[in-house]
Design an enzyme around this catalytic site. Structure first.
Site: not given
Ligand code: XMP
Length: 520
Positions: A176, A86, A178
């Site tokens: 993202h 990001c 994660e």
């Protein structure tokens, strides 16, 4: 310690993202050690040969404020693979000569990305379909990539959703990977760690335990520590960890705030004092807490009052024990992340968790918070590694401010009594129906609203009870649990028929976000 750092670790540079610790957690899950450092503190000389890869996190500002990011450009010349996420993706492009601009269409939430080129980073990520759902949260985007970079995937709004410079091993993703909402996101992180940085597995929950014990010993030396024991998973694990690390120098203090679940104080004393034979001091501070909270209805005020009083009581007892320098707490990463950034980078504040935001500025005890980088499920694994029994480990989380934040509006003895009963019946019903362990957290709350009902032939005008039961992985995001109608009927009847003061039960069907798990 068996951890061999020479096998390599990942350095995560934090630019203030709410998700930085999630990145670290994903790397840990792969069995690889990782370390987080603030972009403000990172120094070129600290990057030694044990660092085999660098991940640049997201962050709340934008790359035009680049002066605020004291990120040393020379890090790009160290020949170490870098993955930018990001904001990290944008800064990586910008520092390599690309351009970043405000997007016409901001992207928040799920978006589709489409494969453009093969890459090691996306090996087995797209699998058969050439598209994946990913979680975006950005207002800016890379509008021109640096020379030698190429697009690996695009979304409708971001031409450069994944980019790479294969020679330098620089990779950027606008989304993202994660967060659990990104389909197959873990694969991106694992490809970066294993295929690109070529690190071998070197981290396990046993390593975690040994490292934490070692860290506690080196932090507290030969000093005495008092531990805030609530009987919940987190503080129980902290107490047991400290017990292993410093033995008799640990003094556990259990405060009955009057805002605990039904009979909790009896259970805690039995478990820790009688069964586990710990140094446990029981403090009955019910009256003190309720007096300080009388007529307070603002959620943040409640949290601050409770936090401050807790610390005051600990300080009082620390004095009695003599020569106490430290206070141990079961603060977890989600508590920290929503109160302030771990590394001091800028993030937005959601709530003051009582064990973080409520601390008095001039606290006289130093903090020991060994779990502050862990998520709930990691703490449970650690607890098992420390030989705590499953009954303690698998309890639903219970917040420090207790029933105070499950009772919007002012707190009264009458309301506490009613709420304790309702919560008890709900949790007992979950256990009886084999649902307790399917749910991440459940509780009853008492809303400051009275509604009309009819019981027998009489009109009633009583409180509204709200039930909340959620599924979650780590408390950061959550969804409501879908009960069968028959169970809802049973529990609603039980509460209304057994408790004087409640004549209506409602079920909370919001997820987190947009709601939080607790009401306040
Ligand atoms: P929220 O309401 O922020 O809750 O979505 C996330 C998790 O944290 C727990 N929680 C707390 N735990 N002190 C704690 O120790 C607090 O002040 C606190 N506030 C919320 C909440 O129960 C949930 O598990």
């Amino acid at each position: 310690m068996s951890l061999d750092q020479n096998l390599g670790k990942i350095l995560i540079v934090d630019f203030g993202s709410q998700f930085t610790q999630l990145i670290a957690r994903r790397v840990r899950e792969l069995g690889v050690f990782s370390e987080i450092v603030s972009h403000k503190k990172i120094k070129l000389k600290d990057i030694d040969q044990t660092i085999k890869g660098i991940i640049l996190s997201g962050g709340p500002l934008n790359v035009y404020q680049i002066d605020k990011y004291s990120f040393d450009k020379k890090i790009l010349q160290l020949n170490i693979p870098i993955l930018g996420i990001c904001f990290g993706h944008q800064i990586l492009s910008k520092l390599n000569g690309g351009k970043v601009k405000q997007s016409k269409h901001r992207e928040f939430g799920l978006a589709n990305i489409y494969k453009k080129n093969n890459s090691l980073l996306t090996s087995n990520f797209f699998k058969k379909s050439n598209t994946k759902k990913v979680w975006m949260s950005h207002a800016d985007q890379v509008s021109k990539i640096p020379r030698n970079f190429r697009a690996v995937a695009s979304s409708t709004n971001s031409k450069f959703a994944i980019v790479e410079d294969r020679i330098k091993k620089f990779y950027g993703v606008q989304f993202h990977p994660e967060v659990t909402h990104t389909e197959n996101g873990k694969k991106i992180i694992s490809n970066f760690v294993f295929l690109i940085c070529k690190i071998k597995k070197n981290w396990s929950s046993k390593d975690q335990k040994l490292k934490l014990i070692k860290d506690v010993r080196s932090q507290v030396g030969s000093n005495k520590v008092i531990c805030a024991l609530s009987g919940g998973v987190d503080s129980s694990v902290v107490a047991q960890l400290l017990n292993k690390a410093i033995g008799k120098k640990l003094f556990c203090i259990f405060v009955n705030t009057g805002l605990l679940r039904k009979n909790e104080e009896i259970q805690v004393v039995q478990t820790f004092k009688k069964r586990l034979k710990m140094n446990l001091i029981y403090v009955n501070a019910e009256k003190e807490f309720l007096k300080k909270l009388s007529n307070v209805s603002d959620p943040e005020k409640k949290r601050k009052i409770i936090g401050n009083l807790f610390i005051k009581i600990f300080e009082r007892y620390a004095k009695k024990i003599k020569n106490v320098k430290f206070l141990a707490q079961g603060t977890l990463y989600p508590d920290l992340i929503e109160s302030k950034s771990v590394t001091g980078s800028q993030t937005s504040k959601i709530k003051s968790h009582h064990n973080v935001g409520g601390l008095p500025k001039r606290m006289k005890l130093k903090l020991v918070e060994p779990l502050k980088f862990l998520f709930k499920d990691e703490v449970r694994k650690l607890g098992l590694e420390l030989n705590l029994n499953n009954e303690i480990i698998s309890r639903h989380p219970f917040p420090g401010p207790g029933l105070a934040i499950r009772m919007p509006g002012v707190i009264t003895n009458e309301k506490i009594k009613i709420l304790k009963e309702a919560d008890h019946y709900f949790i007992q019903a979950l256990r009886d129906h084999g649902l307790y362990h399917k749910i991440w957290q459940a509780y009853a709350a008492l809303l400051p609203v009275k509604t009309v009902g009819v019981m027998g032939d009489n009109r009633t005008y009583e409180y509204l009870c709200l039930l909340r039961a959620i599924t979650s992985e780590d408390g950061m995001t959550a969804d409501f649990y879908e009960f069968k109608k028959s169970f809802m009927q049973i529990i609603s009847n039980k509460i209304v028929n057994s408790i004087r003061g409640i004549n209506r039960v409602v079920y909370d069907v919001t997820s987190k976000p947009p709601s939080t798990i607790e009401l306040e």
